[in-house]
Design an enzyme around this catalytic site. Structure first.
Site: not given
Length: 424
Positions: A29, A123-124
């Site tokens: 993350d 974003d993960e």
């Protein structure tokens, strides 16, 4: 928490995954992603409280720095309230194109080194590292990959490593900011036990309040509860939450593919040059596809418009765009592409729209320009569509489109093009 090991050469895709009952799943993350990108471009923002989102009083916080969080600020909070809590914060409107660019840079690094990965949001990432311990250990591999991402992009990133997605995601949250954590096999329950039940994926505000009314605050309480009680209180999700609380999660890695898309086409019974009708149908198509994205908690980064003329010559034009699921962003782009494609001298037999390069992520990528009223409007329209049908609420300009094709659930599996082509 273990120390970062000495740098080693990352193996490229020269191996096959072993067959084993034990999985190794990493969750990565990017820390305060939007803020980190802004600080890359302007170092004066370092160590200052940052709010990213709509800059008016009606705007919403899309992301905030750890310095701002100390004042109680969090994402999805009205900007006016956030500034009252943290008046010295620097407010930035945000640039979704920059965030999309850096997300793709990180994706490229992961794609180059990992055989199976899932991009769960902008974003993960979930990485399946099962079998890679035959080289020098999954934890060291993940550590080197994290180091490579930070070196090549300049962005801070954290990860958690365990035997499943749930424990790894929780471990990432505990490792932040800008760190890493490994949870060994067999230690999942002790690791989760002292944490708040809010840490369990699937436990939102409503579920949390239900559990609080039962006196449940920590995960260890859920671990000790009979599964029948969880099912009685929380219905069909009760067992899943109970299993996650005990560190059990068999959810597979869903291989990420940028070819994933949803689309629709309209073939006319009678070829037409009525540009008003064509644009109306096009608008209705885009509006419906955007709704399907929001319903599936997805964002698109590429839109394609297709035109087939009466002589069966077919032309398509596509454009890469910042991740979005907003009608007011997608409709103008589709109309722009159509105007570049349309030849007024020829009758049109078919038009179509496709949205591709999908990732999970909901509507957050438009918080930089949207205010509270626009968000509430989308939520209200989508709620009515869920209850009364996809076409129960439409723009006046799209009313000429009596039908736009029938959609199967685009986010329950393959194939990728899931809107049937229907003649009208």
């Amino acid at each position: 928490m273990e120390e970062i090991p000495h740098r080693a050469q990352l193996p490229r895709k020269r191996f096959s995954l072993r067959s084993s009952g034990e999985r190794s799943i990493a969750h990565m993350d990017l820390d305060t992603f939007f803020v980190s990108v802004e600080r890359l471009m302007d170092s004066r923002l370092n160590n200052r409280p940052i709010l990213i989102g709509g800059t008016s009083d009606r705007g919403v916080v899309a992301s905030c720095s750890y310095e701002a969080r100390k004042f109680g600020v969090h994402s999805a909070m009205p900007m006016k309230m956030a500034l009252e809590m943290c008046p010295e914060a620097v407010v930035i409107r945000g640039n979704s194109a920059n965030y999309t660019k850096y997300s793709n840079l990180v994706t490229d690094v992961i794609k180059e080194n990992v055989p199976a990965y899932e991009k769960s949001s902008i974003d993960e990432f979930y990485l399946d590292l099962t079998g890679m311990d035959r080289f020098f250990g999954c934890y060291q591999f993940a550590s080197e990959l994290r180091r490579q991402i930070m070196t090549e992009t300049g962005l801070p990133i954290s990860f958690g490593l365990s035997g499943n997605k749930t424990v790894s995601k929780v471990a990432t949250g505990e490792a932040k900011p800008n760190n890493q954590m490994k949870i060994d096999f067999g230690s999942e329950r002790p690791f989760l036990a002292p944490l708040s039940v809010r840490k369990i994926p699937m436990v939102g505000e409503k579920t949390y309040q239900t559990l609080r009314h039962l006196g449940v605050k920590r995960i260890h309480t859920v671990q000790d509860m009979p599964v029948e009680m969880m099912e009685r209180v929380l219905g069909k999700h009760g067992r899943s939450i109970w299993e996650k609380a005990r560190g059990v999660d068999t959810t597979p890695i869903i291989q990420y593919s940028e070819r994933k898309s949803i689309s629709t086409e309209r073939t006319f019974d009678k070829d037409t040059i009525d540009v008003v009708k064509l644009e109306s149908i096009l608008m209705a198509m885009v509006e419906n596809l955007a709704f399907q994205l929001r319903r599936g908690v997805k964002l698109t980064a590429c839109i394609t418009v297709k035109v087939r003329y009466s002589d069966f010559n077919t032309h398509t034009l596509q454009a890469r765009i910042p991740y979005t699921a907003a009608d007011h962003v997608l409709i103008p782009k589709a109309k722009e592409l159509f105007k570049r494609l349309y030849d007024r001298r020829l009758l049109v037999r078919l038009i179509g729209v496709r949205m591709s390069h999908l990732v999970s992520g909901g509507h957050q990528m438009n918080l930089f320009e949207d205010n509270v009223e626009i968000q509430q409007l989308y939520q209200a329209m989508d709620k009515m569509r869920d209850k009364y049908g996809d076409r129960s609420v439409i723009r006046a300009a799209g009313m000429q489109a009596r039908t736009i094709g029938r959609m199967t659930n685009p986010f329950n599996g393959d194939p990728p093009n899931l809107l049937a082509n229907r003649r009208a």
